[in-house]
Write a protein that holds these residues in place. Structure first.
Motif, PDB file in Angstrom:
ATOM      1  N   GLU A 252       0.661  -1.279  -0.661  1.00 25.24           N
ATOM      2  CA  GLU A 252       0.139   0.050  -0.107  1.00 25.24           C
ATOM      3  C   GLU A 252       0.894   0.985  -0.163  1.00 25.24           C
ATOM      4  O   GLU A 252       0.680   1.982  -0.711  1.00 25.24           O
ATOM      5  N   PHE A 253       1.368   1.157   1.099  1.00 24.69           N
ATOM      6  CA  PHE A 253       3.091   1.989   1.006  1.00 24.69           C
ATOM      7  C   PHE A 253       3.569   2.454  -0.051  1.00 24.69           C
ATOM      8  O   PHE A 253       3.965   3.470  -0.935  1.00 24.69           O
ATOM      9  N   GLU A 254       4.229   1.740  -1.116  1.00 23.98           N
ATOM     10  CA  GLU A 254       5.014   1.639  -2.289  1.00 23.98           C
ATOM     11  C   GLU A 254       4.114   1.957  -3.021  1.00 23.98           C
ATOM     12  O   GLU A 254       4.628   3.158  -3.931  1.00 23.98           O
ATOM     13  N   ALA A 255       2.426   1.661  -3.444  1.00 24.67           N
ATOM     14  CA  ALA A 255       1.757   2.410  -4.347  1.00 24.67           C
ATOM     15  C   ALA A 255       1.645   3.476  -4.488  1.00 24.67           C
ATOM     16  O   ALA A 255       2.311   3.929  -5.211  1.00 24.67           O
ATOM     17  N   LEU A 256       1.902   4.421  -3.000  1.00 25.85           N
ATOM     18  CA  LEU A 256       1.210   5.930  -3.089  1.00 25.85           C
ATOM     19  C   LEU A 256       1.969   6.797  -3.552  1.00 25.85           C
ATOM     20  O   LEU A 256       2.890   7.149  -4.116  1.00 25.85           O
ATOM     21  N   ASN A 257       3.566   6.098  -2.767  1.00 25.48           N
ATOM     22  CA  ASN A 257       5.205   6.589  -2.711  1.00 25.48           C
ATOM     23  C   ASN A 257       4.992   6.419  -4.350  1.00 25.48           C
ATOM     24  O   ASN A 257       6.266   7.273  -4.973  1.00 25.48           O
ATOM     25  N   GLN A 258       5.018   5.044  -5.329  1.00 17.23           N
ATOM     26  CA  GLN A 258       5.653   5.578  -6.855  1.00 17.23           C
ATOM     27  C   GLN A 258       4.361   6.288  -7.822  1.00 17.23           C
ATOM     28  O   GLN A 258       4.251   6.990  -8.756  1.00 17.23           O
TER      29      GLN A 258
ATOM     30  N   LEU B 106       1.681   8.902   8.783  1.00 17.57           N
ATOM     31  CA  LEU B 106       2.597  10.485  10.151  1.00 17.57           C
ATOM     32  C   LEU B 106       3.587   9.314  10.443  1.00 17.57           C
ATOM     33  O   LEU B 106       4.626  10.052  11.295  1.00 17.57           O
ATOM     34  N   ASP B 107       3.523   8.091  11.418  1.00 17.24           N
ATOM     35  CA  ASP B 107       4.378   7.664  11.980  1.00 17.24           C
ATOM     36  C   ASP B 107       4.942   6.475  11.200  1.00 17.24           C
ATOM     37  O   ASP B 107       5.884   5.804  12.547  1.00 17.24           O
ATOM     38  N   ASP B 108       4.934   6.624  10.761  1.00 17.19           N
ATOM     39  CA  ASP B 108       6.171   5.652   9.984  1.00 17.19           C
ATOM     40  C   ASP B 108       7.248   5.249   9.283  1.00 17.19           C
ATOM     41  O   ASP B 108       7.287   7.057   8.803  1.00 17.19           O
ATOM     42  N   ASP B 109       8.594   5.229   9.955  1.00 18.46           N
ATOM     43  CA  ASP B 109       9.664   5.237   9.515  1.00 18.46           C
ATOM     44  C   ASP B 109       9.659   5.423   8.141  1.00 18.46           C
ATOM     45  O   ASP B 109      10.960   5.986   8.025  1.00 18.46           O
ATOM     46  N   ARG B 110       9.311   4.842   7.268  1.00 19.54           N
ATOM     47  CA  ARG B 110       9.760   5.197   6.149  1.00 19.54           C
ATOM     48  C   ARG B 110       9.283   6.152   5.834  1.00 19.54           C
ATOM     49  O   ARG B 110       9.651   6.679   4.217  1.00 19.54           O
TER      50      ARG B 110
ATOM     51  N   LEU C 168      11.096   9.081   2.257  1.00 23.18           N
ATOM     52  CA  LEU C 168      10.281   9.898   1.515  1.00 23.18           C
ATOM     53  C   LEU C 168      11.011  10.753   1.089  1.00 23.18           C
ATOM     54  O   LEU C 168      10.589  11.262   0.232  1.00 23.18           O
ATOM     55  N   VAL C 169      10.597  12.053   2.942  1.00 20.92           N
ATOM     56  CA  VAL C 169      10.120  13.133   3.158  1.00 20.92           C
ATOM     57  C   VAL C 169      11.234  13.772   2.521  1.00 20.92           C
ATOM     58  O   VAL C 169      11.587  14.919   1.886  1.00 20.92           O
ATOM     59  N   ILE C 170      12.890  13.424   2.595  1.00 22.08           N
ATOM     60  CA  ILE C 170      13.832  13.501   2.072  1.00 22.08           C
ATOM     61  C   ILE C 170      13.869  14.350   0.805  1.00 22.08           C
ATOM     62  O   ILE C 170      14.701  15.087   0.023  1.00 22.08           O
ATOM     63  N   ASN C 171      13.674  13.066  -0.408  1.00 24.93           N
ATOM     64  CA  ASN C 171      13.502  13.293  -1.879  1.00 24.93           C
ATOM     65  C   ASN C 171      12.033  13.629  -2.229  1.00 24.93           C
ATOM     66  O   ASN C 171      11.373  13.168  -3.306  1.00 24.93           O
ATOM     67  N   LEU C 172      10.980  13.537  -1.545  1.00 23.01           N
ATOM     68  CA  LEU C 172       9.852  14.018  -1.447  1.00 23.01           C
ATOM     69  C   LEU C 172       9.651  14.569  -3.465  1.00 23.01           C
ATOM     70  O   LEU C 172       9.579  15.884  -3.582  1.00 23.01           O
ATOM     71  N   PRO C 173       9.109  13.666  -4.444  1.00 24.05           N
ATOM     72  CA  PRO C 173       9.077  13.863  -5.214  1.00 24.05           C
ATOM     73  C   PRO C 173       7.794  14.775  -6.231  1.00 24.05           C
ATOM     74  O   PRO C 173       6.490  14.198  -4.848  1.00 24.05           O
ATOM     75  N   ALA C 174       7.357  15.618  -6.379  1.00 24.72           N
ATOM     76  CA  ALA C 174       6.351  16.537  -6.819  1.00 24.72           C
ATOM     77  C   ALA C 174       6.726  17.414  -8.052  1.00 24.72           C
ATOM     78  O   ALA C 174       7.732  18.077  -8.372  1.00 24.72           O
ATOM     79  N   PRO C 175       5.719  17.461  -9.060  1.00 24.97           N
ATOM     80  CA  PRO C 175       5.435  18.210 -10.129  1.00 24.97           C
ATOM     81  C   PRO C 175       5.399  19.548  -9.836  1.00 24.97           C
ATOM     82  O   PRO C 175       5.251  19.923  -8.305  1.00 24.97           O
TER      83      PRO C 175
ATOM     84  N   VAL D 241      10.473   9.098  15.212  1.00 27.39           N
ATOM     85  CA  VAL D 241      11.820   9.872  15.728  1.00 27.39           C
ATOM     86  C   VAL D 241      12.757  10.029  14.390  1.00 27.39           C
ATOM     87  O   VAL D 241      13.011  11.198  13.944  1.00 27.39           O
ATOM     88  N   ALA D 242      12.563   9.274  13.495  1.00 26.68           N
ATOM     89  CA  ALA D 242      13.457   9.128  11.987  1.00 26.68           C
ATOM     90  C   ALA D 242      12.803  10.458  11.434  1.00 26.68           C
ATOM     91  O   ALA D 242      13.082  11.208  10.611  1.00 26.68           O
ATOM     92  N   VAL D 243      11.701  10.210  11.311  1.00 27.23           N
ATOM     93  CA  VAL D 243      10.521  11.349  10.612  1.00 27.23           C
ATOM     94  C   VAL D 243      10.579  12.421  11.092  1.00 27.23           C
ATOM     95  O   VAL D 243      10.818  13.591  10.059  1.00 27.23           O
ATOM     96  N   LYS D 244      10.254  12.790  12.094  1.00 27.14           N
ATOM     97  CA  LYS D 244      10.676  13.694  12.663  1.00 27.14           C
ATOM     98  C   LYS D 244      12.251  14.520  12.324  1.00 27.14           C
ATOM     99  O   LYS D 244      11.898  15.599  11.874  1.00 27.14           O
ATOM    100  N   ALA D 245      13.591  13.836  12.711  1.00 25.76           N
ATOM    101  CA  ALA D 245      14.632  14.711  12.169  1.00 25.76           C
ATOM    102  C   ALA D 245      14.326  14.726  10.961  1.00 25.76           C
ATOM    103  O   ALA D 245      14.909  15.624  10.187  1.00 25.76           O
ATOM    104  N   ALA D 246      13.627  14.622  10.181  1.00 20.90           N
ATOM    105  CA  ALA D 246      14.395  14.231   8.829  1.00 20.90           C
ATOM    106  C   ALA D 246      12.938  15.236   8.254  1.00 20.90           C
ATOM    107  O   ALA D 246      13.781  16.020   7.064  1.00 20.90           O
ATOM    108  N   ALA D 247      12.014  16.028   8.721  1.00 18.48           N
ATOM    109  CA  ALA D 247      10.933  17.069   8.708  1.00 18.48           C
ATOM    110  C   ALA D 247      12.037  17.872   9.270  1.00 18.48           C
ATOM    111  O   ALA D 247      12.027  18.845   8.605  1.00 18.48           O
ATOM    112  N   ALA D 248      13.018  17.777  10.054  1.00 21.63           N
ATOM    113  CA  ALA D 248      13.637  19.545  10.459  1.00 21.63           C
ATOM    114  C   ALA D 248      14.864  19.142   9.622  1.00 21.63           C
ATOM    115  O   ALA D 248      15.036  20.743   9.309  1.00 21.63           O
TER     116      ALA D 248
END
Lengths: 107, 263
Positions: free
Chosen positions: B85-91, B124-128, B132-139, B159-166
């Motif tokens: 499910e996550f992979e499909a949304l990411n794709q 929101l709380d998923d380490d993956r 994703l957010v570091i290279n968030l692909p967007a048109p 913890v990983a997601v919070k750090a990446a967002a900052a």
């Protein structure tokens, strides 16, 4: 990049200019014959076996190759390029700084 | 079978099939996607040979893109709570952000928005989400929405997601400063922000390896000591023949310091 570097070194051999390399090849012995073929005669530091992860690229925060820093006669960093700049850009920047160095030497 | 079908449709110039097969995977979509890009690239090269100044063939058509997006949604529909499910949304984000079909159609933009909304609500709380957010692909059309999404992640329990967002906006500021030097005040502010970030998230492993504390140390060093207009740090070490020398031996001359490799 090498042909332009060779011509820069030849063109500026009597000017206050030096091309200093920082070589990031891991296996230096294997590469040396190639350097000779390419007539890479300018002096280079060697980054060691850690190559691109070696102490000099880390200290200089270099993460893309080539990266060029142009340093003036006072030791001040004046330009930085990640990836090869165009020959005009590079030559123009060097010529301007060489002129500064010569003017300072006359004083 | 799937690949053969796709190839046949490409040869016939038709849009790719929307495959509802239950065994479809995100990996298969990625494979078919790259095969399509390669096949179209070859066709474009051949066409260019025949008509040197003529037409430019697209690497991907709108119909092909929509086909791949639909396959992602089909996987999403049947994989609730599974890794797929996550992979499909990411794709969907990756496909919608790819530059091959320009301008981005409303349909593609909507697909990006739907996938992003679901990801940032359900994961929101998923380490993956950190990677994703570091290279968030967007048109390009959705770039303005990215900052808002990144801010949402500050409320993550990971913890990983919070750090990446900052980290994301801070690293963008540091990269910009490396290209265009900052005023002393702006530099001091950025260094202080990096220190505050490291104090909070320093122990967290960076997505690209190392910890955020190491990143903070290297970046602050570079901002202070490697800026345009600053004195070059000393280098001392052996040349290629093992003879020691120093960068400062060349003081008085203009030095082009060239980080190179033959490889």
């Amino acid at each position: 990049m090498f042909p332009h570097e060779r011509s820069l070194v030849a063109k500026l051999k009597d000017e206050p200019f030096a091309l200093i390399g920082v070589n990031s090849d891991a296996d230096l012995a294997a590469m040396k014959p190639k350097f000779k073929e390419e007539q890479i005669t300018w002096r280079s530091f060697w980054c060691g076996e850690d190559a691109t992860q070696g102490p000099i690229p880390r200290a200089w925060n270099v993460r893309g190759w080539p990266t060029l820093f142009l340093i003036d006669h006072t030791g001040t960093i004046r330009h930085k390029w990640v990836g090869s700049p165009s020959e005009e850009t590079l030559d123009g920047a060097i010529d301007a700084l060489v002129a500064e160095a010569k003017a300072a030497a006359k004083k | 079978m799937r690949k053969w079908l796709l190839a046949a449709c490409l040869v016939a110039g038709a849009s790719p099939p929307v495959l509802a097969q239950e065994d479809d995977t995100v990996g298969a979509i990625q494979n078919d996607y790259y095969s399509t890009l390669n096949a179209n690239s070859r066709k474009a090269q051949e066409a260019a040979k025949k008509t040197p100044q003529g037409i430019q063939l697209p690497l991907l058509t709108e119909a092909e893109l929509q086909g791949f997006l639909e396959r992602c949604w089909k996987i999403y529909d049947v994989s609730a709570g599974e890794p797929a499910e996550f992979e499909a949304l990411n794709q969907v984000l990756v496909l919608a952000a790819a530059p091959y079909v320009q301008p981005t159609s409303d349909k593609t933009l909507q697909a990006w928005r739907d996938a992003a909304a679901k990801l940032f609500a359900d994961y929101l709380d998923d380490d993956r989400m950190a990677a994703l957010v570091i290279n968030l692909p967007a048109p390009a059309k959705a770039k303005a929405e990215v900052d808002g999404y990144v801010k949402q992640l500050a409320g993550s329990k990971s913890v990983a997601v919070k750090a990446a967002a900052a980290f994301k906006p801070l690293s963008a500021r540091a990269d910009a400063a490396a290209d265009a030097p900052l005023s002393p005040e702006a530099e001091a502010k950025l260094c202080a922000d990096i220190e505050a970030f490291a104090a909070q998230h320093g122990a967290v492993a960076q997505v690209r390896g190392g910890t955020y504390a190491e990143w903070a140390k290297n970046t602050t060093h570079a901002l202070k000591n490697l800026k345009i207009g600053g004195i070059a740090p000393e280098i001392e070490g052996p040349d290629l023949d093992g003879v020691n020398f120093k960068l400062s031996d060349y003081r008085g001359k203009v030095v082009l310091l060239d980080f190179w490799g033959y490889w």
